[in-house]
Design an enzyme around this catalytic site. Structure first.
Site, PDB file in Angstrom:
ATOM      1  N   ASP A  62      32.679  49.951  34.333  1.00  0.00           N
ATOM      2  CA  ASP A  62      32.361  48.852  33.420  1.00  0.00           C
ATOM      3  C   ASP A  62      31.907  49.428  32.076  1.00  0.00           C
ATOM      4  OD1 ASP A  62      32.914  46.972  35.363  1.00  0.00           O
ATOM      5  OD2 ASP A  62      30.832  46.837  36.045  1.00  0.00           O
ATOM      6  N   HIS A  65      34.746  51.776  40.394  1.00  0.00           N
ATOM      7  CA  HIS A  65      34.903  50.807  41.470  1.00  0.00           C
ATOM      8  C   HIS A  65      36.188  50.001  41.282  1.00  0.00           C
ATOM      9  CE1 HIS A  65      32.743  48.859  38.171  1.00  0.00           C
ATOM     10  NE2 HIS A  65      33.143  47.684  38.630  1.00  0.00           N
ATOM     11  N   ARG A 101      38.196  35.055  47.853  1.00  0.00           N
ATOM     12  CA  ARG A 101      36.905  35.721  47.631  1.00  0.00           C
ATOM     13  C   ARG A 101      36.370  35.331  46.256  1.00  0.00           C
ATOM     14  NH1 ARG A 101      35.742  41.001  45.188  1.00  0.00           N
ATOM     15  NH2 ARG A 101      33.605  41.592  45.729  1.00  0.00           N
TER      16      ARG A 101
END
Length: 352
Positions: free
Chosen positions: A221, A275, A285
């Site tokens: 990020d 990630h 989800r």
């Protein structure tokens, strides 16, 4: 505009290279840190213990979870319910706030406004959060009301409360990060007090061939800190020790990961977490990601205590990095390194 649930075959623009699709074979044994002692008075022993655990995680992979974080579980459940309701809306309603290229805010289907290959199998809703001093108007409520109408006021109010809680927790974690790095404990907390953050709601629809697609490609990020709550479906994975490891969802926990901006603020000591998100054949989800960011004009410079040797990164503003990731580069595992090269080259070629 793709309707994910009506697809019988994965369109080619959603298919990823095989090397990015290697499956996780084990679960990440990440630290789950109890913050109860932080919130129960001036307990220096508990604070130092938490700081030590945080340091261990951030030196290793930049990822941990927190429990007893003080965020009301009912508020989290309400936020999830509103996200679920939003993504069930007719496409025409969601497109009232369609994200435009160059904009951070609005509804996006697979980031198709920016890219045409390796598209993520997801829909997102992103909006800004900052606290207006001297103003009663909420930027979050205004986003929902101006985009969708007065009937969305309640959704805006819930997310306004949720964002305030995320900021409150973010400032606590910034103080812990300062203690863990051995700098003046209020340094980072004060740096982020006037934060201008990003809230992103993620919806990952079922995918008929999850071995070909990804919900989110491998990346770090760009922001400083991400605070995420995921539902119980699972799909978040972290790259540790040269392999992907899955993260088991915990309903009582919030996921915390270090971003590139904090890596620079720690002079490279703390790792930005690599990630990704995988998709599921049977279950949709949802995740709620709060990207904790400094004010855009803040200069990203580590405290002097962390600069005994050379500076790892040049002085830059959060706007500089944000501009790079929005207009020049697709965020991946090497965003900060490539931004540094680009930024220094830009300064060399355009001296002021």
């Amino acid at each position: 505009m793709l309707n994910f649930h009506q697809q019988t075959n994965i369109p080619k623009e959603f298919i990823y290279p095989k090397e990015e699709l290697i499956q996780a074979q084990e679960e990440l044994n990440e630290l789950v840190i109890d913050l109860r002692g932080i919130f129960t008075g001036n307990n220096s022993v508990a604070t130092q213990h938490v700081a030590m655990l945080v340091k261990t995680a951030c030196l290793n992979h930049g990822f941990f979870q927190v429990i007893n974080h003080g965020v009301d579980s009912q508020l989290i459940n309400m936020a999830h319910a509103h996200v679920n309701d939003f993504f069930k809306l007719p496409l025409g309603v969601k497109l009232k706030v369609q994200k435009q290229h160059g904009s951070l805010w609005g509804y996006s289907s697979a980031h198709a406004e920016r890219f045409n290959s390796r598209l993520p199998w997801k829909e997102t809703l992103s909006f800004n959060f900052h606290e207006n001093s001297g103003s009663n108007q909420s930027v979050v409520v205004d986003f929902f009301e101006s985009g969708f109408g007065k009937e969305f006021e309640q959704m805006g109010l819930v997310f306004e409360r949720y964002c305030k809680e995320m900021k409150r927790l973010g400032l606590v974690i910034m103080e812990i990060l300062g203690i863990s790095l051995g700098v003046e404990k209020s340094y980072y907390k004060e740096f982020f007090r006037d934060a201008n953050s990003i809230m992103r709601c993620n919806f990952y629809p079922t995918c008929q061939d999850p071995d070909l697609a990804l919900g989110t490609a491998p990346h770090c990020d760009p922001n400083s800190l991400t605070i995420l709550h995921q539902d119980q479906v699972g799909g978040l994975e972290v790259f540790v020790d040269s392999k992907w490891k899955s993260v088991r969802p915990r309903p009582d926990a919030l996921v915390i990961n270090i971003g590139d901006t904090f890596t620079a603020l720690s002079n490279g000591l703390y790792k930005s977490c690599v990630h990704r998100a995988i998709v599921n054949r049977q279950l949709d989800r949802i995740s709620l990601a709060f990207f904790f960011c400094p004010r855009e004009d803040k200069i990203i410079v580590p405290p002097q205590d962390l600069v005994s040797g050379p500076r790892m990164y040049p002085d830059f503003t959060w706007f500089d990095l944000l501009n790079f990731t929005q207009n020049h580069y697709r965020a991946d595992q090497a965003t900060l390194q490539n931004f540094t090269l680009w930024f220094l080259s830009s300064k060399f070629n355009n001296p002021t």
